[in-house]
Design an enzyme around this catalytic site. Structure first.
Site, PDB file in Angstrom:
ATOM      1  N   ASP A 205     -11.694  57.343  -4.885  1.00 66.57           N
ATOM      2  CA  ASP A 205     -10.889  58.510  -5.263  1.00 66.57           C
ATOM      3  C   ASP A 205     -11.390  59.786  -4.584  1.00 66.57           C
ATOM      4  OD1 ASP A 205     -10.014  56.505  -6.897  1.00 66.57           O
ATOM      5  OD2 ASP A 205     -10.964  57.298  -8.706  1.00 66.57           O
TER       6      ASP A 205
ATOM      7  N   SER B 121      -6.356  59.610 -10.690  1.00 66.06           N
ATOM      8  CA  SER B 121      -7.544  60.348 -10.241  1.00 66.06           C
ATOM      9  C   SER B 121      -7.488  61.844 -10.471  1.00 66.06           C
ATOM     10  CB  SER B 121      -7.818  60.083  -8.763  1.00 66.06           C
ATOM     11  OG  SER B 121      -8.302  58.799  -8.625  1.00 66.06           O
TER      12      SER B 121
ATOM     13  N   GLY C 232      -4.424  57.170 -14.393  1.00 63.32           N
ATOM     14  CA  GLY C 232      -4.865  56.288 -13.303  1.00 63.32           C
ATOM     15  C   GLY C 232      -4.578  56.879 -11.934  1.00 63.32           C
TER      16      GLY C 232
ATOM     17  N   GLU D  77     -19.266  62.369 -11.490  1.00 62.19           N
ATOM     18  CA  GLU D  77     -18.451  61.437 -12.274  1.00 62.19           C
ATOM     19  C   GLU D  77     -19.317  60.377 -12.955  1.00 62.19           C
ATOM     20  OE1 GLU D  77     -14.658  60.804 -11.051  1.00 62.19           O
ATOM     21  OE2 GLU D  77     -14.315  59.056 -12.308  1.00 62.19           O
TER      22      GLU D  77
HETATM   23  C1  GLA Z   1     -10.919  53.965 -10.532  1.00 60.55           C
HETATM   24  C2  GLA Z   1     -12.249  54.293  -9.877  1.00 60.55           C
HETATM   25  C3  GLA Z   1     -12.262  53.864  -8.417  1.00 60.55           C
HETATM   26  C4  GLA Z   1     -11.815  52.428  -8.263  1.00 60.55           C
HETATM   27  C5  GLA Z   1     -10.537  52.165  -9.029  1.00 60.55           C
HETATM   28  C6  GLA Z   1     -10.148  50.717  -9.025  1.00 60.55           C
HETATM   29  O1  GLA Z   1      -9.928  54.734  -9.955  1.00 60.55           O
HETATM   30  O2  GLA Z   1     -12.501  55.667  -9.962  1.00 60.55           O
HETATM   31  O3  GLA Z   1     -13.540  54.068  -7.891  1.00 60.55           O
HETATM   32  O4  GLA Z   1     -12.829  51.537  -8.624  1.00 60.55           O
HETATM   33  O5  GLA Z   1     -10.632  52.583 -10.377  1.00 60.55           O
HETATM   34  O6  GLA Z   1      -9.807  50.312  -7.758  1.00 60.55           O
END
Ligand code: GLA
Length: 391
Positions: free
Chosen positions: A184, A135, A133, A172
């Site tokens: 992100d 990125s 989570g 993505e």
């Molecule tokens: C992931 C997605 C983002 C965002 C978050 C939740 O990280 O890549 O674009 O939507 O979840 O906030």
């Protein structure tokens, strides 16, 4: 205690160059790095034209690249055994798969947008925890995008950076198949050290928000629950669809325009709760920025907690491990704590007085053992810089 160090950029860059040489038998032309991110507050708001407040991690992905004489692409990673090989045209949807889709997909998206992308060899390496989570996927996309942009002589000015955001998003969503928003990629390409980035997806504006954590003797602790999270299956896409359904039921173009009173009057319990999270979360982001401006850290802590409760109860994207981090961190002295990122596992972020950092990490570890969970991993985050070439 598992503590994940971001590593030294110079050493990581040399290791990436050495890996490139070992894999391809030639030298890389250049290395770029792009950070992972932790979102302070504002979750699932980006694809609802809303507000969020992410921070770039010191943990980053490094991409070494070199131009090829032909139109082919090879993509390898020190963290994986396989090498993806194909053409740029073949790196689009249905072409590149697995982790390589994020890297090769960027080349395809750049070419589609008219960038003069040559055939390249790419090797990546880094310290952003995968599937946590935080990125790692955007870090991968942006490191490759910046490396290839520089390789083709583009200056990494604001215009180039902004132009790369939607191309990384395309890789993505269209190539890797994860229908995410733009938070992100934007923070990875635009963040400034020591600050969070306030992103407004209503008008696509952004501004740096100074944090001053050090002066307040506070730190950000990220705890990876090691419950793996994947954005291309299930829950994330469901939440997106539910938000769209709620906006349609309310007769607004996006939930950014919805009024809380109208949301509360929705008949459908599920859509009401989903929309309530988004509408109240946007307010919490704005309130957090105000509280940061006033140096009111206790208020920031309370907003983080309220955000977590909203994600747990209304948006339903938390899990037992994340709830355990949040409760335990606060009991052990954190001012606030919340799950961060897409949810369904992944990481939590806690705002912790430096003097309590060790105690909080230990308390969380102990609580995980008691609950029979896998040991978590901790990262201490000094808000870091955006993607850049490594000299
Ligand atoms: C992931 C997605 C983002 C965002 C978050 C939740 O990280 O890549 O674009 O939507 O979840 O906030």
């Amino acid at each position: 205690m598992a503590f994940l160090d971001p590593g030294d950029p110079v050493e990581l860059s040399s290791a990436t160059r050495a890996g490139f040489r070992a894999r391809y038998g030639a030298d890389a032309a250049l290395v770029a790095r792009a950070p992972g991110r932790v979102n302070l507050i504002g979750e699932h708001t980006d694809y609802n034209a809303g507000l969020c407040l992410p921070v770039a991690l010191p943990h980053a992905t490094y991409a070494a690249v070199a131009r090829r004489a032909d139109d082919r692409v090879r993509v390898a990673s020190l963290e994986a055994d396989d090498t993806w090989e194909g053409t740029i045209a073949g790196a689009g949807p249905g072409g590149a798969t697995g982790w390589a889709a994020y890297a090769a997909g960027v080349l395809w998206a750049m070419r589609e947008a008219g960038h003069d992308v040559p055939g390249v060899d790419v090797l990546v390496h880094g310290t952003v925890p995968l599937g946590a989570g935080l990125s790692s996927s955007a870090a991968l996309e942006c490191s490759v995008a910046v490396a290839v942009a520089a390789l083709t002589g583009r200056e990494l000015d604001l215009e180039t950076r902004r132009a790369l955001v939607p191309l990384c998003m395309r890789a993505e969503s269209e190539v890797a198949g994860a229908p995410t928003g733009g938070m992100d990629q934007t923070v990875a390409l635009l963040a400034e050290p020591g600050t969070a980035l306030l992103l407004d997806f209503g008008d696509d504006s952004n501004r740096a928000v100074p944090l001053g954590l050090e002066d307040a003797e506070l730190t950000l602790l990220v705890t990876d629950t090691r419950v793996s999270h994947a954005l291309h299956d299930g829950g994330y896409g469901d939440r997106r669809a539910e938000c769209e359904a709620a906006a349609a039921a309310l007769g607004v173009a996006s939930l950014r325009e919805a009024e809380l009173s109208a949301v509360e009057a929705l008949d459908d319990d599920l859509l009401r709760r989903r929309a309530r999270h988004i509408v109240t979360e946007n307010d919490r982001v704005a309130a957090t920025v105000t509280a940061l401006g006033e140096g009111d850290w206790n208020a920031v802590g309370r907003l983080l907690l309220a955000s977590h409760v909203s994600m747990r109860d209304d948006f339903e994207i938390s899990c037992d491990e994340l709830d355990t981090v949040v409760t335990t961190a606060v009991e052990a002295g954190a001012l606030g704590s919340r799950m961060t990122g897409g949810g369904f596992g992944g990481s939590a972020v806690s705002l912790v007085p430096l003097a309590r950092l060790d105690a909080v990490m230990r308390a969380v570890d102990t609580a995980f053992v008691a609950a029979g969970f896998r040991p978590p991993a901790h990262l201490q985050v000094d808000p870091a810089a955006r993607a850049e070439l490594v000299p």
